[in-house]
Design a protein around this motif. Sequence first.
Motif, mmCIF file in Angstrom:
data_model
loop_
_atom_site.group_PDB
_atom_site.id
_atom_site.type_symbol
_atom_site.label_atom_id
_atom_site.label_comp_id
_atom_site.label_asym_id
_atom_site.label_seq_id
_atom_site.Cartn_x
_atom_site.Cartn_y
_atom_site.Cartn_z
ATOM 1 N N GLU A 172 1.019 -1.086 -0.019
ATOM 2 C CA GLU A 172 0.309 -0.133 0.091
ATOM 3 C C GLU A 172 0.809 1.703 -0.029
ATOM 4 N N ARG A 243 -11.059 -8.218 -4.902
ATOM 5 C CA ARG A 243 -9.832 -7.173 -4.880
ATOM 6 C C ARG A 243 -8.268 -7.469 -5.479
ATOM 7 N N ARG A 247 -5.267 -6.174 -9.089
ATOM 8 C CA ARG A 247 -3.886 -5.951 -9.121
ATOM 9 C C ARG A 247 -2.805 -6.794 -9.607
ATOM 10 N N LYS A 257 -4.165 0.758 -12.818
ATOM 11 C CA LYS A 257 -3.700 0.935 -12.585
ATOM 12 C C LYS A 257 -3.931 0.265 -11.047
ATOM 13 N N HIS A 259 -6.775 -0.976 -9.196
ATOM 14 C CA HIS A 259 -7.581 -0.319 -7.861
ATOM 15 C C HIS A 259 -8.765 -0.783 -8.156
ATOM 16 N N GLY A 290 -8.906 0.230 -13.774
ATOM 17 C CA GLY A 290 -8.656 -0.807 -12.613
ATOM 18 C C GLY A 290 -10.331 -1.197 -12.729
#
Length: 450
Positions: A172, A243, A247, A257, A259, A290
């Motif tokens: 993060e 999630r 990534r 990106k 996200h 994202g």
Amino acid sequence: MDLINTCFEMCDYIEQNGVVRLAGNVKLRDNLKKELLHFLIYISMTDGRYGEEEKAFIKKKLGFDVSASMAADIKNRNMLGAGYITRVPETFKYFILANAGHKIKNDRYDNKEARTLAETYRKLGQEYLAANTGSTEVEINVLSSYCVMLDENLKSYGLLRPDYKSVAIQAETADEKEPDADELIAELNSLTGLTAVKEDVNALINLLKVQKMREQMGMKQTSVNKHLVFMGNPGTGKTTVARLLARIYKAIGAISKGHLVEVDRSGLVCGYIGQTASKTAEVIESALGGVLFIDEAYTLTNGKGQGDFGQEAVDTLLKGMEDHRDDLVVIVAGYTELMEEFLDSNPGLRSRFNKFINFEDYTAEEEVEILINNCKKQEYMLSRDALEEARRFFTERVANKPEGYANARDVRNYLEKAISNQASRIVGLKDVDKNILAMLEKEDLVGIEL
């Protein structure tokens, strides 16, 4: 140095340290080379085809000159059929032995030989399919299932990143190294249960990576629909997987990106004409580059025809997906039956969401595993009696599935109540040490209701 040669050096290193010595003076690196050949022939012969592209790739990577007739003979002699996908390669077993047993003191490979070999199988398979103009979805699926099988074996020996250690959380801060695709895939495959989900997601990832490789080689690519439908009951890991997938998509270059933007109906729909379209467009804008994750997406259309503005959100969403097809992924999620109704409500939804991933309910054993991992994450432990009580509780709950049953969410709530009970039990004790603070006893669990 490429991964294959690295693995060959690891074979020599393991032998030199006395971990294994094969019969007949066979070198471990030669055994691995043979197993990698079997792996590639298994993938290729899944659809019964073996051509010049496959032959050239094997010659380049492994040095074997294998004709089509030889490939068929190797397949038959070594039983490279349906059962092959469950057979753990012999060399991989020795790598696991070396790492799980910490057989090599001050291991120069940091005890990651088995992990490296699993990644080598994955990347070799991806390169093999990318080099083949006729690679099929069947071949991608068997590659994915095989790689999940290897990772499941790593996990069972504690050699794959556990659930409670999140790569996403570790990365993060801006000054920390961004995890690569292999690290993120390893985290996905380390999740408790979800075997079918892992195979489906790994297949999609492999397909996207293969297409990227083909692009880099100047070859034609197949258009891949990255939008997904997650179907399943609450608490089955849909948001967790989304999630991670965001990534992973970024790590392989599918989006810019990586996200995740999470919304439900209330994040898209307003009560007046025109406001919903504007609000939905703002959400889409925030998700560009994202993944937009829409939970309980069926609520957008189940009031259709009654002055409801959910359809306006759907129309705006479909337009946004078309306008930003190269840098936006949308995942819609919800109960299986209701998601089918959602997709049937608009022909545009069916055409854009054609990849379905089903999240099965967790078993009692899997829920106990999740509990143990959640305890580790929060620096708690279960005593032996507490563990048996937890097993009893979740075995009964999973068997009966009472109203409000919520899979892993139940596990989280159960642990929260146990921690609260423990606090009430020990708050008045004298001489409280770290062991007392960390240990959850049976009496902290007995009587918990969800």
